[in-house]
Scaffold this motif. Sequence first.
Motif, PDB file in Angstrom:
ATOM      1  N   PRO A 122       0.802  -1.228   0.000  1.00 29.05           N
ATOM      2  CA  PRO A 122       0.000   0.000   0.000  1.00 29.05           C
ATOM      3  C   PRO A 122       0.833   1.276   0.000  1.00 29.05           C
ATOM      4  O   PRO A 122       0.473   2.254  -0.674  1.00 29.05           O
ATOM      5  CB  PRO A 122      -0.826  -0.117   1.295  1.00 29.05           C
ATOM      6  N   ASN A 125       2.216   1.657  -3.582  1.00 35.21           N
ATOM      7  CA  ASN A 125       1.144   2.004  -4.509  1.00 35.21           C
ATOM      8  C   ASN A 125       0.702   3.462  -4.346  1.00 35.21           C
ATOM      9  O   ASN A 125       0.485   4.181  -5.331  1.00 35.21           O
ATOM     10  CB  ASN A 125      -0.056   1.075  -4.298  1.00 35.21           C
ATOM     11  N   LYS A 126       0.539   3.890  -3.103  1.00 35.21           N
ATOM     12  CA  LYS A 126       0.098   5.267  -2.854  1.00 35.21           C
ATOM     13  C   LYS A 126       1.149   6.267  -3.317  1.00 35.21           C
ATOM     14  O   LYS A 126       0.812   7.331  -3.864  1.00 35.21           O
ATOM     15  CB  LYS A 126      -0.206   5.465  -1.374  1.00 35.21           C
ATOM     16  N   SER A 127       2.412   5.948  -3.128  1.00 38.20           N
ATOM     17  CA  SER A 127       3.487   6.849  -3.552  1.00 38.20           C
ATOM     18  C   SER A 127       3.507   7.010  -5.069  1.00 38.20           C
ATOM     19  O   SER A 127       3.704   8.113  -5.590  1.00 38.20           O
ATOM     20  CB  SER A 127       4.837   6.322  -3.060  1.00 38.20           C
ATOM     21  N   TYR A 129       0.839   6.501  -7.038  1.00 42.50           N
ATOM     22  CA  TYR A 129      -0.414   7.181  -7.371  1.00 42.50           C
ATOM     23  C   TYR A 129      -0.291   8.686  -7.170  1.00 42.50           C
ATOM     24  O   TYR A 129      -0.795   9.474  -7.982  1.00 42.50           O
ATOM     25  CB  TYR A 129      -1.532   6.617  -6.493  1.00 42.50           C
ATOM     26  N   MET A 130       0.383   9.108  -6.097  1.00 44.45           N
ATOM     27  CA  MET A 130       0.515  10.535  -5.791  1.00 44.45           C
ATOM     28  C   MET A 130       1.562  11.229  -6.672  1.00 44.45           C
ATOM     29  O   MET A 130       1.583  12.446  -6.764  1.00 44.45           O
ATOM     30  CB  MET A 130       0.891  10.717  -4.317  1.00 44.45           C
ATOM     31  N   VAL A 160       3.875  10.500   1.957  1.00 46.92           N
ATOM     32  CA  VAL A 160       3.364  11.111   0.730  1.00 46.92           C
ATOM     33  C   VAL A 160       3.238  12.623   0.897  1.00 46.92           C
ATOM     34  O   VAL A 160       2.992  13.138   1.983  1.00 46.92           O
ATOM     35  CB  VAL A 160       2.003  10.502   0.320  1.00 46.92           C
TER      36      VAL A 160
END
Length: 246
Positions: A122, A125-127, A129-130, A160
């Motif tokens: 997660p 993935n978030k890094s 996505y951002m 993030v």
Amino acid sequence: MEELNKLKVFGMIIFIIIALILGMKMYQHLDADKIMVVQKPFSGELTWYTTPGTKWQGFGKVTTYPRRAIYDFKIQVRFNDGGHGTMNGSIQYEMPLDTEHLTALHVRFGSYESIQKQLIEPVTNKSVYMTGPLMRSKESYAEKRNDLLRYVEDQVINGVYRTTSKEVRVKDSITGADKTVTMVEIAVKNGVPERQEEAILITFGIRPFNFTITSLPYDDVVEKQIIQQQGIAMDVQTEVANAKKA
């Protein structure tokens, strides 16, 4: 007498089998590339072992973790011009060796597979996505290629970014037509990027490193634009060369 001897032999075999089974629950060998925790059978107390060798198990429950692991990912990324790509790569990470962080990880996740699935994946993935909205598709494979790598790695390690966004009118690099895009920028305070989340991996004592992007194939529309832009660039270079000759 013969029957008695048979019973003795049978009893000896059973004794040896039981002794072997019990012996396997008394001690556990730990390899150099692993970390092990033993949970005592009644009290539930956790004992951590971080050095290789044969360790006391005492009929407790054994769980092992790798000292170092790698997460291979394949993540969809969307850029601020609407273009998409698939980022393929990997990131390595090392587990902490102190009891406090190890216990926090074990209590919350309970296994190496859960740490990778519920924590490493997660965060990565978030890094990604951002990071996508911070640049256009063209910038991600050209002038901001190094920034793409740096932004993702920085967010994985330090948390993030907090971002701001605004809509601006720009010219399409291929058609020349005006279009509206959402520009996203990193919020900066005193020269330092602001974060909207804490550094989760560091909080748990995990050290991520060696973030690598192996490939970034784009969707068909973006790939077509890339080919067109490369063709335009080559035509310009050819014209410059011809002008110099003339």
